[in-house]
Design an enzyme around this catalytic site. Structure first.
Site, PDB file in Angstrom:
ATOM      1  N   HIS A 217      86.307  27.783  -5.829  1.00 47.69           N
ATOM      2  CA  HIS A 217      87.483  27.457  -5.017  1.00 47.69           C
ATOM      3  C   HIS A 217      87.330  26.093  -4.413  1.00 47.69           C
ATOM      4  O   HIS A 217      87.723  25.854  -3.280  1.00 47.69           O
ATOM      5  CB  HIS A 217      87.659  28.455  -3.885  1.00 47.69           C
ATOM      6  CG  HIS A 217      87.754  29.848  -4.370  1.00 47.69           C
ATOM      7  ND1 HIS A 217      86.668  30.652  -4.498  1.00 47.69           N
ATOM      8  CD2 HIS A 217      88.818  30.556  -4.780  1.00 47.69           C
ATOM      9  CE1 HIS A 217      87.060  31.829  -4.958  1.00 47.69           C
ATOM     10  NE2 HIS A 217      88.351  31.795  -5.146  1.00 47.69           N
ATOM     11  N   ASP A 393      86.970  26.425   1.393  1.00 45.89           N
ATOM     12  CA  ASP A 393      87.636  26.173   0.124  1.00 45.89           C
ATOM     13  C   ASP A 393      88.862  25.293   0.250  1.00 45.89           C
ATOM     14  O   ASP A 393      89.606  25.123  -0.705  1.00 45.89           O
ATOM     15  CB  ASP A 393      88.028  27.504  -0.517  1.00 45.89           C
ATOM     16  CG  ASP A 393      88.821  28.348   0.463  1.00 45.89           C
ATOM     17  OD1 ASP A 393      89.065  27.864   1.576  1.00 45.89           O
ATOM     18  OD2 ASP A 393      89.188  29.477   0.114  1.00 45.89           O
ATOM     19  N   GLY A 397      94.738  24.749   5.771  1.00 45.43           N
ATOM     20  CA  GLY A 397      95.968  24.097   6.228  1.00 45.43           C
ATOM     21  C   GLY A 397      97.183  24.645   5.512  1.00 45.43           C
ATOM     22  O   GLY A 397      98.181  25.054   6.125  1.00 45.43           O
ATOM     23  N   THR A 439      91.756  34.680   4.421  1.00 43.96           N
ATOM     24  CA  THR A 439      91.293  35.549   5.495  1.00 43.96           C
ATOM     25  C   THR A 439      92.127  35.338   6.733  1.00 43.96           C
ATOM     26  O   THR A 439      92.512  36.275   7.429  1.00 43.96           O
ATOM     27  CB  THR A 439      89.845  35.190   5.862  1.00 43.96           C
ATOM     28  OG1 THR A 439      89.128  34.944   4.672  1.00 43.96           O
ATOM     29  CG2 THR A 439      89.198  36.290   6.642  1.00 43.96           C
ATOM     30  N   SER A 440      92.397  34.072   7.041  1.00 44.61           N
ATOM     31  CA  SER A 440      93.098  33.790   8.285  1.00 44.61           C
ATOM     32  C   SER A 440      94.498  34.412   8.273  1.00 44.61           C
ATOM     33  O   SER A 440      94.993  34.821   9.313  1.00 44.61           O
ATOM     34  CB  SER A 440      93.178  32.286   8.520  1.00 44.61           C
ATOM     35  OG  SER A 440      93.912  31.677   7.496  1.00 44.61           O
ATOM     36  N   GLY A 481      88.000  41.727  11.269  1.00 50.31           N
ATOM     37  CA  GLY A 481      87.086  40.748  10.673  1.00 50.31           C
ATOM     38  C   GLY A 481      85.633  40.945  11.048  1.00 50.31           C
ATOM     39  O   GLY A 481      84.742  40.386  10.416  1.00 50.31           O
ATOM     40  N   ASP A 548      84.950  24.738  13.062  1.00 53.33           N
ATOM     41  CA  ASP A 548      85.524  25.796  12.223  1.00 53.33           C
ATOM     42  C   ASP A 548      87.044  25.629  12.145  1.00 53.33           C
ATOM     43  O   ASP A 548      87.716  25.557  13.175  1.00 53.33           O
ATOM     44  CB  ASP A 548      85.193  27.162  12.818  1.00 53.33           C
ATOM     45  CG  ASP A 548      85.903  28.264  12.045  1.00 53.33           C
ATOM     46  OD1 ASP A 548      85.556  28.466  10.878  1.00 53.33           O
ATOM     47  OD2 ASP A 548      86.823  28.888  12.612  1.00 53.33           O
ATOM     48  N   PRO A 549      87.585  25.565  10.937  1.00 52.98           N
ATOM     49  CA  PRO A 549      89.036  25.316  10.814  1.00 52.98           C
ATOM     50  C   PRO A 549      89.900  26.365  11.510  1.00 52.98           C
ATOM     51  O   PRO A 549      90.901  26.022  12.155  1.00 52.98           O
ATOM     52  CB  PRO A 549      89.279  25.331   9.303  1.00 52.98           C
ATOM     53  CG  PRO A 549      88.036  25.843   8.666  1.00 52.98           C
ATOM     54  CD  PRO A 549      86.915  25.626   9.623  1.00 52.98           C
TER      55      PRO A 549
HETATM   56  P1  ADP Z   1      89.713  31.801   3.506  1.00 49.49           P
HETATM   57  O1  ADP Z   1      88.399  31.746   4.213  1.00 49.49           O
HETATM   58  O2  ADP Z   1      89.990  33.140   2.908  1.00 49.49           O
HETATM   59  O3  ADP Z   1      89.921  30.648   2.587  1.00 49.49           O
HETATM   60  P2  ADP Z   1      91.254  30.378   5.507  1.00 49.49           P
HETATM   61  O4  ADP Z   1      90.654  29.151   4.956  1.00 49.49           O
HETATM   62  O5  ADP Z   1      92.726  30.388   5.688  1.00 49.49           O
HETATM   63  O6  ADP Z   1      90.829  31.659   4.685  1.00 49.49           O
HETATM   64  O7  ADP Z   1      90.644  30.680   6.935  1.00 49.49           O
HETATM   65  C1  ADP Z   1      89.314  30.388   7.223  1.00 49.49           C
HETATM   66  C2  ADP Z   1      89.101  30.738   8.678  1.00 49.49           C
HETATM   67  O8  ADP Z   1      89.231  32.126   8.889  1.00 49.49           O
HETATM   68  C3  ADP Z   1      87.734  30.387   9.181  1.00 49.49           C
HETATM   69  O9  ADP Z   1      87.676  29.046   9.583  1.00 49.49           O
HETATM   70  C4  ADP Z   1      87.534  31.350  10.332  1.00 49.49           C
HETATM   71  O10 ADP Z   1      88.020  30.813  11.553  1.00 49.49           O
HETATM   72  C5  ADP Z   1      88.411  32.503   9.970  1.00 49.49           C
HETATM   73  N1  ADP Z   1      87.606  33.651   9.556  1.00 49.49           N
HETATM   74  C6  ADP Z   1      87.011  33.870   8.375  1.00 49.49           C
HETATM   75  N2  ADP Z   1      86.375  35.063   8.380  1.00 49.49           N
HETATM   76  C7  ADP Z   1      86.586  35.597   9.607  1.00 49.49           C
HETATM   77  C8  ADP Z   1      86.213  36.803  10.248  1.00 49.49           C
HETATM   78  N3  ADP Z   1      85.489  37.729   9.620  1.00 49.49           N
HETATM   79  N4  ADP Z   1      86.619  37.007  11.527  1.00 49.49           N
HETATM   80  C9  ADP Z   1      87.354  36.078  12.172  1.00 49.49           C
HETATM   81  N5  ADP Z   1      87.736  34.924  11.616  1.00 49.49           N
HETATM   82  C10 ADP Z   1      87.361  34.688  10.354  1.00 49.49           C
HETATM   83 MG    MG Z   2      89.817  28.679   3.265  1.00 49.29          MG
END
Ligand code: ADP
Ligand code: MG
Length: 568
Positions: A217, A393, A397, A439-440, A481, A548-549
């Site tokens: 990714h 990845d 944004g 995840t977000s 999470g 952390d984003p």
């Molecule tokens: P992905 O990680 O699936 O690509 P995003 O990039 O949209 O999703 O979001 C990443 C953000 O999600 C991370 O910077 C973090 O803040 C948040 N995140 C990831 N895993 C968890 C978790 N288990 N609990 C809380 N926040 C999390």
């Molecule tokens: Mg991501």
């Protein structure tokens, strides 16, 4: 660089549309992805594979007789939503249960988990098949935490063959688990990939170097090394895998040389030649060798090697015939068609009970706030994407902007229908989760829903509704999470925000300002932390020094809302 693109946001959906037009013989569209357009007997276990798009032939290219029953197609590199996965799984199901295979990414775990819960609640047997082949993404003592990369291909092929052979639900799961235990992958990247519409690649590799331990990714390799010759690369890959061979490995292996999207077939063949030589020199018997593109990462230049240590059972399933858009083996004979059209739209949300007048008014304010958030996230989209590309990845944004826009549109619709605050926030939460993937997206969806459940559809907002809503939001994010303060996630901004809001005295704007400052400091504090959860975990060391984003975007949103509150 992706050159053939219309509106970048439409790219994944348009790619699926074209894919279907070119492969009607195999697939037809359904909301969330594709299912076979050939007939499948009642009583066959269904296997559905999925994840974000950008990996073709994974996953839609494998839908067809002998392989997958369906594929869930998310946005580029981001997880499909629970509703999308549910839709495809339900469409593929034939009365004997349905299995959802994916590559062990946090967003997929959350969303596919939600889909499975929903199917089970309807009495349908459902479970996951989780691939963990990438040796660079976790130590030998934590194999279950490893991510899935090109090992998706052989493990899904083998599980699909077991299902096609009429094996029952538990047996297909067992065969898959055995295949996954026997599979290891390792890769190197020569250049990063660029999201459609983006100007910059997600990461770059210095000239003459390679990123060792690539992700699929746009996660950069876990370390840089000198590139060397094709044979040097072959040595790196073979040595890495042989050092990690499974405990009960025999001597027969299937080898899969995989190009990541921008590495020529001839380069793969040159490397494959030396890989085979080295494996034979190590005493292995190569029962099958594949060299081509199986699990790609948009236009990333790179190569990975997957080895599957097989016994007779796994080899029989591997060799079983299949006929899919991207992969064929033997002959499956004549297969009957099933061209029944499927529902390709998400089920609309209909409001059954209207909210009270006060709650309807509150719902209106919520819709306005969601538009503010969506506009803000569109502005911040590129910066958040860059933050996420350091150890994640790169989709944060884009995912947040798409999720918030979908949530605002859904809220408008519900407000028009006279919904109260709870119903509006629940629909907005679903829309956020569906629209963003990642995840977000799932976490923000749960966060909005939790706030809604505090507000209700009837009661005028209680005095301490904001505080209660914030506490419920934090609780929902942590429940789903599992993150604690210090894990380098959005919780590091949300927890201090909630804590400060409740402990600060004064009027609402004062408390909101203090809470925003706490969230900003919390986001800043994540710079020093090492990621322990989510997609950034395999690159934990690389994440040090970068915020952390998810924490940064949360602090931005809090600030925009507090500013709006002060202005009103
Ligand atoms: P992905 O990680 O699936 O690509 P995003 O990039 O949209 O999703 O979001 C990443 C953000 O999600 C991370 O910077 C973090 O803040 C948040 N995140 C990831 N895993 C968890 C978790 N288990 N609990 C809380 N926040 C999390
Ligand atoms: Mg991501």
């Amino acid at each position: 660089m992706t050159r053939l693109v219309n509106n970048p946001e439409d790219f994944p959906a348009e790619a699926v549309q074209g894919f279907v037009l070119a492969n009607k013989r195999y697939v037809k569209p359904v909301f969330g992805g594709v299912v076979r357009s050939t007939a499948t007997d009642q009583g066959k276990v269904a296997v559905v594979y999925g994840g974000g798009s950008g990996h073709y032939p994974a996953f839609a290219g494998w839908v067809g007789h002998g392989f997958a029953d369906g594929a869930v197609c998310g946005n580029i590199f981001s997880s499909p939503s629970g509703a999308q996965a549910y839709s495809v799984m339900k469409a593929a199901e034939r009365g004997a249960g349905v299995l959802m295979g994916f590559g062990n990414y946090a967003g997929d775990v959350l969303h596919f988990g939600q889909a499975i819960e929903r199917l089970r609640a309807e009495g349908i047997q459902a479970d996951t098949l989780v691939v963990t082949d990438d040796i660079a993404s976790g130590g030998k003592d934590e194999i279950e935490k490893r991510r899935g990369i090109a090992g998706d291909f052989p493990t899904f092929k083998i599980a699909g063959a077991a299902a096609e052979a009429g094996k029952d639900f538990e047996e297909v799961k067992r065969v898959f688990a055995k295949a996954n235990d026997a599979t290891r992958s390792f890769g190197v990247a020569f250049s990063g990939c660029t999201l459609p519409g983006a100007k910059e690649p997600l990461f770059t590799v210095p000239e003459g170097k390679m990123g060792v331990g690539l992700g699929i990714h746009g996660e950069p390799g876990v370390r840089d090394a000198d590139l060397g010759t094709a044979d040097d690369v072959a040595k790196t890959l073979v040595d890495g895998l042989l050092d990690d061979r499974p405990a009960e490995a025999g001597t027969r292996v299937i080898a899969i040389v995989n190009g990541l999207g921008d590495t020529k077939y001839e380069e793969l063949f040159v490397t494959c030649r030396n890989i085979v030589q080295r494996l034979e020199d190590a005493g292995l018997e190569l029962v099958d060798v594949e060299s081509g593109e199986f699990v790609t990462s948009l236009d990333m230049a790179g190569i990975s090697l997957t080895l599957v240590w097989v016994d007779d059972e796994l080899l029989d399933y591997w060799n079983a015939p299949c006929d899919t858009p991207a992969y064929r083996k033997g002959s499956v004979g004549e297969v009957a068609r099933d061209d029944t059209a499927m529902n390709t739209e998400a089920a609309p949300v209909e409001v059954t009970g209207k909210g009270s007048a006060e709650s309807q008014e509150l719902a209106g304010h919520i819709a306005t706030a969601l538009h503010t958030i969506a506009a803000l996230l569109h502005d911040e989209q590129d910066d958040l994407g860059k933050l996420d590309s350091v150890a994640g990845d790169g989709d944060h944004g884009q995912g947040m902007a798409m999720g918030a826009t979908a949530a605002a549109v859904a809220a408008d619709d519900l407000v028009k229908q006279g919904a109260g605050a709870q119903t509006t926030l629940a629909a907005a939460g679903d829309a956020w989760s569906n629209g963003s993937g990642g995840t977000s997206g799932a976490l923000w969806g749960a966060l909005l829903t939790a706030i809604g459940s505090v507000l209700g559809d009837q009661a005028p907002a209680a005095e301490d509704a904001i505080q209660q809503g914030l506490s419920a939001a934090l609780e929902a994010v942590q429940r789903l999470g599992g993150a604690q303060v210090g894990d380098k996630t959005m919780v590091d901004a949300l927890a201090p925000l909630v804590e400060t809001f409740s402990s600060t005295e004064g009027d609402l704007p004062t408390r909101a300002r203090a809470a925003v400052e706490a969230a900003q400091q919390g986001a800043e504090s994540t710079k020093e932390m090492k990621a322990r959860l989510g997609r950034a975990r395999p690159l934990g060391e690389k994440s040090i020094g970068t915020a952390d984003p998810g924490a940064v975007s949360l602090a931005h949103i809090a600030k925009a809302l507090a500013d709006q509150l002060s202005a009103s």
